[in-house]
Design a protein around this motif. Structure first.
Motif, PDB file in Angstrom:
ATOM      1  N   GLY A 368       1.494  -3.900   6.629  1.00 21.30           N
ATOM      2  CA  GLY A 368       2.143  -2.677   7.085  1.00 21.30           C
ATOM      3  C   GLY A 368       1.532  -1.443   6.452  1.00 21.30           C
ATOM      4  O   GLY A 368       1.744  -0.324   6.932  1.00 21.30           O
ATOM      5  N   ALA A 369       0.764  -1.622   5.369  1.00 17.22           N
ATOM      6  CA  ALA A 369       0.163  -0.476   4.686  1.00 17.22           C
ATOM      7  C   ALA A 369      -0.849   0.204   5.597  1.00 17.22           C
ATOM      8  O   ALA A 369      -1.517  -0.443   6.395  1.00 17.22           O
ATOM      9  N   ILE A 370      -0.927   1.523   5.464  1.00 17.08           N
ATOM     10  CA  ILE A 370      -1.990   2.260   6.137  1.00 17.08           C
ATOM     11  C   ILE A 370      -3.133   2.383   5.135  1.00 17.08           C
ATOM     12  O   ILE A 370      -2.972   2.970   4.066  1.00 17.08           O
ATOM     13  N   HIS A 371      -4.264   1.777   5.469  1.00 19.06           N
ATOM     14  CA  HIS A 371      -5.411   1.813   4.583  1.00 19.06           C
ATOM     15  C   HIS A 371      -6.454   2.721   5.218  1.00 19.06           C
ATOM     16  O   HIS A 371      -6.832   2.525   6.364  1.00 19.06           O
ATOM     17  N   MET A 372      -6.880   3.737   4.476  1.00 22.44           N
ATOM     18  CA  MET A 372      -7.774   4.706   5.100  1.00 22.44           C
ATOM     19  C   MET A 372      -9.199   4.598   4.579  1.00 22.44           C
ATOM     20  O   MET A 372      -9.429   4.410   3.385  1.00 22.44           O
ATOM     21  N   VAL A 373     -10.155   4.681   5.497  1.00 27.49           N
ATOM     22  CA  VAL A 373     -11.565   4.702   5.165  1.00 27.49           C
ATOM     23  C   VAL A 373     -12.169   5.916   5.862  1.00 27.49           C
ATOM     24  O   VAL A 373     -12.073   6.015   7.084  1.00 27.49           O
ATOM     25  N   TYR A 391      -6.617  -8.216   6.671  1.00 30.05           N
ATOM     26  CA  TYR A 391      -7.084  -7.981   8.027  1.00 30.05           C
ATOM     27  C   TYR A 391      -6.414  -6.718   8.555  1.00 30.05           C
ATOM     28  O   TYR A 391      -5.195  -6.587   8.505  1.00 30.05           O
ATOM     29  N   VAL A 392      -7.227  -5.797   9.045  1.00 25.86           N
ATOM     30  CA  VAL A 392      -6.687  -4.513   9.485  1.00 25.86           C
ATOM     31  C   VAL A 392      -7.169  -4.212  10.904  1.00 25.86           C
ATOM     32  O   VAL A 392      -8.135  -4.808  11.377  1.00 25.86           O
ATOM     33  N   THR A 393      -6.449  -3.316  11.570  1.00 26.57           N
ATOM     34  CA  THR A 393      -6.934  -2.802  12.854  1.00 26.57           C
ATOM     35  C   THR A 393      -6.819  -1.289  12.844  1.00 26.57           C
ATOM     36  O   THR A 393      -5.989  -0.721  12.146  1.00 26.57           O
ATOM     37  N   ARG A 394      -7.669  -0.650  13.657  1.00 26.87           N
ATOM     38  CA  ARG A 394      -7.607   0.795  13.801  1.00 26.87           C
ATOM     39  C   ARG A 394      -6.240   1.177  14.350  1.00 26.87           C
ATOM     40  O   ARG A 394      -5.652   0.466  15.157  1.00 26.87           O
ATOM     41  N   THR A 395      -5.729   2.302  13.908  1.00 26.17           N
ATOM     42  CA  THR A 395      -4.426   2.699  14.396  1.00 26.17           C
ATOM     43  C   THR A 395      -4.372   4.222  14.478  1.00 26.17           C
ATOM     44  O   THR A 395      -5.232   4.914  13.944  1.00 26.17           O
ATOM     45  N   GLN A 396      -3.388   4.723  15.187  1.00 27.80           N
ATOM     46  CA  GLN A 396      -3.187   6.168  15.294  1.00 27.80           C
ATOM     47  C   GLN A 396      -1.767   6.443  14.813  1.00 27.80           C
ATOM     48  O   GLN A 396      -0.820   6.181  15.532  1.00 27.80           O
ATOM     49  N   VAL A 397      -1.631   6.922  13.589  1.00 20.74           N
ATOM     50  CA  VAL A 397      -0.291   7.220  13.090  1.00 20.74           C
ATOM     51  C   VAL A 397      -0.318   8.574  12.403  1.00 20.74           C
ATOM     52  O   VAL A 397      -1.373   9.062  12.016  1.00 20.74           O
ATOM     53  N   ASP A 398       0.862   9.163  12.256  1.00 13.71           N
ATOM     54  CA  ASP A 398       0.915  10.474  11.605  1.00 13.71           C
ATOM     55  C   ASP A 398       1.490  10.365  10.204  1.00 13.71           C
ATOM     56  O   ASP A 398       2.033  11.300   9.673  1.00 13.71           O
ATOM     57  N   TYR A 399       1.403   9.171   9.611  1.00 11.46           N
ATOM     58  CA  TYR A 399       1.936   9.003   8.263  1.00 11.46           C
ATOM     59  C   TYR A 399       0.997   8.153   7.425  1.00 11.46           C
ATOM     60  O   TYR A 399       0.096   7.498   7.945  1.00 11.46           O
ATOM     61  N   TYR A 439       7.677  -0.360   0.839  1.00 15.97           N
ATOM     62  CA  TYR A 439       6.845   0.831   0.871  1.00 15.97           C
ATOM     63  C   TYR A 439       7.541   1.924   1.663  1.00 15.97           C
ATOM     64  O   TYR A 439       8.447   1.663   2.455  1.00 15.97           O
ATOM     65  N   LYS A 440       7.111   3.160   1.379  1.00 18.72           N
ATOM     66  CA  LYS A 440       7.634   4.324   2.078  1.00 18.72           C
ATOM     67  C   LYS A 440       6.580   4.791   3.057  1.00 18.72           C
ATOM     68  O   LYS A 440       5.386   4.684   2.788  1.00 18.72           O
ATOM     69  N   LYS A 441       7.038   5.319   4.188  1.00 21.77           N
ATOM     70  CA  LYS A 441       6.116   5.961   5.119  1.00 21.77           C
ATOM     71  C   LYS A 441       6.268   7.467   4.933  1.00 21.77           C
ATOM     72  O   LYS A 441       7.379   7.984   5.016  1.00 21.77           O
ATOM     73  N   ILE A 442       5.168   8.139   4.686  1.00 23.47           N
ATOM     74  CA  ILE A 442       5.236   9.568   4.409  1.00 23.47           C
ATOM     75  C   ILE A 442       4.418  10.321   5.454  1.00 23.47           C
ATOM     76  O   ILE A 442       3.230  10.021   5.647  1.00 23.47           O
ATOM     77  N   ARG A 443       5.066  11.256   6.109  1.00 23.19           N
ATOM     78  CA  ARG A 443       4.401  11.983   7.199  1.00 23.19           C
ATOM     79  C   ARG A 443       3.410  12.991   6.632  1.00 23.19           C
ATOM     80  O   ARG A 443       3.676  13.634   5.623  1.00 23.19           O
ATOM     81  N   TYR A 444       2.276  13.097   7.318  1.00 23.97           N
ATOM     82  CA  TYR A 444       1.277  14.092   6.921  1.00 23.97           C
ATOM     83  C   TYR A 444       1.868  15.490   6.952  1.00 23.97           C
ATOM     84  O   TYR A 444       2.734  15.784   7.770  1.00 23.97           O
ATOM     85  N   TYR A 445       1.346  16.352   6.130  1.00 16.43           N
ATOM     86  CA  TYR A 445       1.671  17.779   6.063  1.00 16.43           C
ATOM     87  C   TYR A 445       3.091  18.049   5.583  1.00 16.43           C
ATOM     88  O   TYR A 445       3.290  18.795   4.634  1.00 16.43           O
ATOM     89  N   THR A 446       4.105  17.458   6.223  1.00 16.68           N
ATOM     90  CA  THR A 446       5.460  17.759   5.762  1.00 16.68           C
ATOM     91  C   THR A 446       5.830  16.917   4.552  1.00 16.68           C
ATOM     92  O   THR A 446       6.717  17.262   3.788  1.00 16.68           O
TER      93      THR A 446
END
Lengths: 627, 276
Positions: A368-373, A391-399, A439-446
């Protein structure tokens, strides 16, 4: 090079070793902690090989400014040194700005985030055509900041990127490509972790922005030194985060200006590091008789190696017999091995896109973690713990995601103890269990919290060394009207003690951790969302303080590595100083009820409490004060 | 904190030490059930006493822990002269007297390289008194290494030209390291050395599936090996014997090495006689 290529093949370098006169080690201030402990062992191996060839080279060590150059150099090479501390180098014009983000809530001591301020400063600088480097404290933060800057400067995909990220965990080819672009001056903004700190040539820069205090004065100057290489004026900006250490520094600029720089410390006799290097050394030359390895008698380690069949004992000699090349399996940068690889499975691909240390895996690669490269988000779909793969897949999320973890400690053995005021200060071996609960999901910018997810991972266990303070139940009953108050006091005191200890031993904050618990592992405490201490039983469920038969809260400061890394022992030696300093820190803090710079964040409602968390923490510290 | 096996292993596990071998090349490095293994080893040692496990090795012990296995064959005649023009890079004379040639091959504890890899057997074949003489040195304890190296050095004289298969890249550097570690003069240094791998590659590349010695000797010389122990199993065979196990596989290593050095002389004769 020395570790994996030259020493294991020393016979090919025989003439070199026979005539070796000088060994020059540059940037020795970076050889501290785990890395330094490895390097000290590497020097033991080097000297052992030199002795075989009958040479005894002279060591020349160079360092950025540290508080104990002679002591540190002597610890690295285990020989007496003569320190030369006068510098004749010309110093260019350098501006240093300590930037405290504006206060958004004065009561709580809450300030605008360092992230948004760093972003703003970097944006201004890049727009002003200044080559800018931003150092971020974590890999996630690198990706977040890169995204923010790319949103501004790289919105046209047809143009080459003006902003690049650089951090550990990228594959070597990608890192080399970024370095090339930076040297060529094609990149205007770089966001990096400390992976860029050393030895990586990226050409001249104008502005260095530190998103948060890097943990040591030496590292701060080192990073600022990245700017202004061609004797042009340069600017270094330290943007303080809400981290107490940052707030402490930014409010005491004299500390930054006048404080003697840190002491570098190493623990070359850490058991696992020693085992690794005795393994390598046995490969290079057999151990004979009572030959020592540095000051260590290697026999027990050799027994261990013999048990696993890599060395063979014959009479007085321990000879390497396995068909393996041990130096390849020993990383000088870590105690841990067994890195996790991140595999991208988007559209049926099977591509390795990153590597993550074992110690960081539980905190960053849960399902469930968002891993950024390079600020491209990937979601972890499956974590194969034993296979060390995510194992990860590309995703489009705002957090992005942030792990929630709990720590529980149990004292295994007491090495030493002493009265500390009305309580006890002790030093010994502990068993630490760390659990990532969710884990917490934290929205970008806000940066608002937009949800939680559960994590189901094996507990991380750690046997390490710690020092701790505790007060007995009668003393607590006398001094506090409720157990809740005592607990809040301990949690606040732990923050202050951790803060002054981190400054004292000049440790990386993540190498030294704190915890509050019962000492026998029965319960541990954490601060809940209301800012109050909450007890949790060993299994993680909530418990009430009043229901406990025995209530003896304990503050722990522990080394965050298996086997310890030598931080808690010097801290124990300075235990009274620490309590005194923590007290001074809290009482001198200008906040009313407590703030991130002293005892940790508090909530507005605490302002109205008759006894504030700050008073409770001070009460605990006073009871522990030996004076 | 005192250091114990248990403690070290626990710390290693906490540090993420994967429960698999750290270096794939090493089956001996794998974490194993140590107490169980100890019991097994004790039992085996006991059994070898009781049942008399077959630990017999060929040859004579010429020094403590060093055996010399000597044999001759008389079906491989020496050429009148060895014509070395098949190897354009040879640094020796164009024509060699056959008795000056010494074919050699080592058996080692592995392929990992570096100072931790050693030779436990050195085999050599030469034409001696109209026959092929095969001499093999085998150590049964590690301390006999110096004696083995010393003995091998005594087989070489000023005129000796070495013959090997990939020896320039593998066996000679390895022995150089071992001589260095034993603080002895390296008798191979600066000596003329015909490495038959490269001429064989030039001549037969693309003809056969590969240019390993076993392939070339089968295809070109018509040698068929029976019950040959794969080279990759040699380290385990020797270690097994070193640790008190049986010697059957180690004897097969000796046979394998014997075949190798004889094949070297045959291949040399073939290359030499077919030079045009």
């Amino acid at each position: 090079m020395l570790h994996q290529a030259i020493l294991p093949h020393h016979t090919k370098w025989a003439q070199f070793f026979e005539q070796l006169k000088y060994v020059v080690i540059d940037e020795v201030h970076t050889y501290r902690g785990v890395f330094g402990s490895h390097v000290a062992n590497l020097m033991r191996r080097l000297k052992r090989i030199c002795a075989f060839y009958g040479s005894s080279p002279q060591f020349i060590l160079c360092s950025a400014t540290i508080g104990n150059p002679a002591e540190h150099a002597a610890a690295l090479i285990e020989a007496p040194v003569h320190a030369i501390t006068d510098s004749g180098a010309p110093v260019g014009e350098k501006h240093v700005l300590l930037w405290n983000p504006p206060v958004v809530n004065p009561d709580l001591g809450l300030r605008a985030s360092a992230r948004s301020q760093s972003n703003r400063i970097a944006r201004l600088a890049i727009k002003a055509k200044l080559k800018t480097l931003v150092f971020a404290p974590s890999r996630t933060m690198v990706e977040v900041l890169t995204k923010y800057l790319k949103d501004v400067f790289d919105h046209d995909p047809r143009k080459p990127a003006r902003v690049r990220a650089y951090r550990g965990g990228y594959l070597p080819t990608e890192r080399r490509a970024v370095e090339r672009e930076m040297r060529a001056g094609q990149v205007d903004g770089i966001v990096a972790t400390n992976a860029l700190e050393l030895g990586v040539d990226i050409g001249a820069l104008d502005v260095v922005v530190l998103n948060g205090y890097p943990g040591t004065i030496a590292a701060t100057w080192q990073r600022f030194g990245r700017a202004g290489r061609r004797q042009r004026p340069s600017l270094g900006v330290l943007v303080a985060s809400s981290d107490p250490l940052d707030q402490y520094l930014v409010r005491h600029p004299e500390f930054f200006r006048d404080a003697p720089p840190e002491h570098a410390r190493i623990a070359p006799d850490q058991a696992l590091i020693l085992l690794d290097h005795i393994r390598c050394a046995a490969f290079e030359l057999p151990f004979v008789g009572r030959e020592a390895f540095g000051p260590i008698q290697p026999a027990p380690y050799l027994e261990v190696l013999a048990e696993s069949g890599v060395v063979h004992r014959e009479g007085e000699r321990w000879e390497w017999i396995a068909d393996s090349y041990p130096a390849n399996a020993v990383s000088l940068r870590s105690v841990a091995d067994g890195n996790f690889v991140v595999v991208d499975r988007t559209d049926g691909r099977q591509q390795i896109i990153a590597e993550v240390d074992y110690s960081a895996a539980a905190l960053t690669l849960y399902e469930g973690a968002i891993h950024m490269v390079q600020s491209t988000p990937y979601q972890v779909e499956r974590l194969d713990w034993s296979g060390r793969k995510a194992y990860v897949t590309r995703t489009q999320v705002d957090y992005y995601t942030d792990a929630i973890d709990y720590t529980r400690l149990k004292v295994l053995e007491r090495f030493d103890g002493d009265a500390s005021g009305l309580g006890q200060a002790q030093h010994g071996e502990v068993h630490v269990v760390r659990r990532v609960a969710g884990y917490k999901k934290i929205r970008y910018y806000t940066h608002e919290n937009i949800g939680y997810g559960p994590v189901n991972l094996p507990d991380q266990e750690l046997h390490t060394t710690a020092l701790w303070w505790q007060l007995s139940q009668p003393v607590l009953d006398e001094a506090f009207s409720s157990r809740q108050d005592a607990l809040d006091g301990f949690l606040g005191a732990s923050v202050a003690l951790h803060l002054v200890a981190t400054v004292q031993v000049m440790a990386d904050a993540r190498d030294l951790q704190k915890a509050v618990g019962s000492g026998d592992g029965a319960w541990f405490a954490s601060t809940d969302t209301r800012g109050r201490g909450t007890l949790r039983a060993a299994d993680g469920s909530s418990a009430g303080a009043d229901a406990l038969a025995q209530f003896q809260p304990t503050v722990f400061l522990y080394d965050a590595y298996p086997g310890g890394i030598g931080l808690s022992e010097p801290l124990y030696q300075r235990r009274t100083e620490l309590v005194t300093q923590a007290q001074a820190l809290v009482s001198a803090c200008s906040c009313t009820a407590g703030c991130p710079a002293c005892i940790g964040p508090v909530l507005a409602t605490d302002e109205s409490r008759t006894t504030t968390p700050k008073q409770l923490a001070l009460r605990v510290l006073r009871l522990l004060d030996a004076r | 904190m005192s250091i114990t096996l248990d403690r070290l292993q626990r710390l290693r596990a906490q540090a993420g030490h994967a429960p698999s071998p750290t270096a794939p090349a090493s089956p001996d490095d794998a974490p194993i059930d140590l107490p169980f293994l100890k019991v097994l080893m004790q039992r085996r040692a006991l059994r070898s006493h009781l049942d008399g496990i077959d630990r017999s090795l060929p040859g004579d012990e010429i020094a403590p822990g060093l055996r010399l296995i000597e044999s001759t064959i008389d079906w491989l005649d020496a050429p009148d002269v060895v014509d070395t023009r098949f190897d354009p890079r040879a640094t020796c004379a164009i024509e060699l007297a056959p008795q000056d040639v010494l074919a050699f091959d080592t058996e080692t504890t592995g392929l990992a390289g570096g100072t931790g890899t050693r030779a436990f057997m050195i085999g050599a074949a030469d034409w001696h008194q109209h026959r092929v003489r095969i001499r093999q040195l085998l150590i049964t304890q590690l301390s006999a290494e110096a004696a083995m190296l010393d003995c091998f050095a005594s087989w070489l004289n000023d005129a000796t030209v070495l013959v090997s298969y990939n020896g320039k890249s593998y066996d000679a550097p390895l022995l150089a390291a071992r001589y260095r570690l034993s603080r002895m003069k390296n008798p191979l240094a600066g000596r003329a050395h015909l490495d038959l791998l490269h001429p064989s590659r030039r001549r037969w590349r693309g003809h056969y599936e590969n240019c390993r010695l076993a392939t070339i000797e089968r295809e070109v010389l018509g040698v068929v090996r029976e019950d040959d122990l794969p080279g990759s199993e040699a380290p385990a065979a020797w270690l097994d014997c070193l640790r008190g196990g049986g010697a059957r596989n180690l004897r097969r290593v000796a046979t394998h090495n014997h075949t190798d050095v004889v094949s070297l002389l045959r291949l040399l004769r073939h290359l030499s006689s077919t030079t045009d």
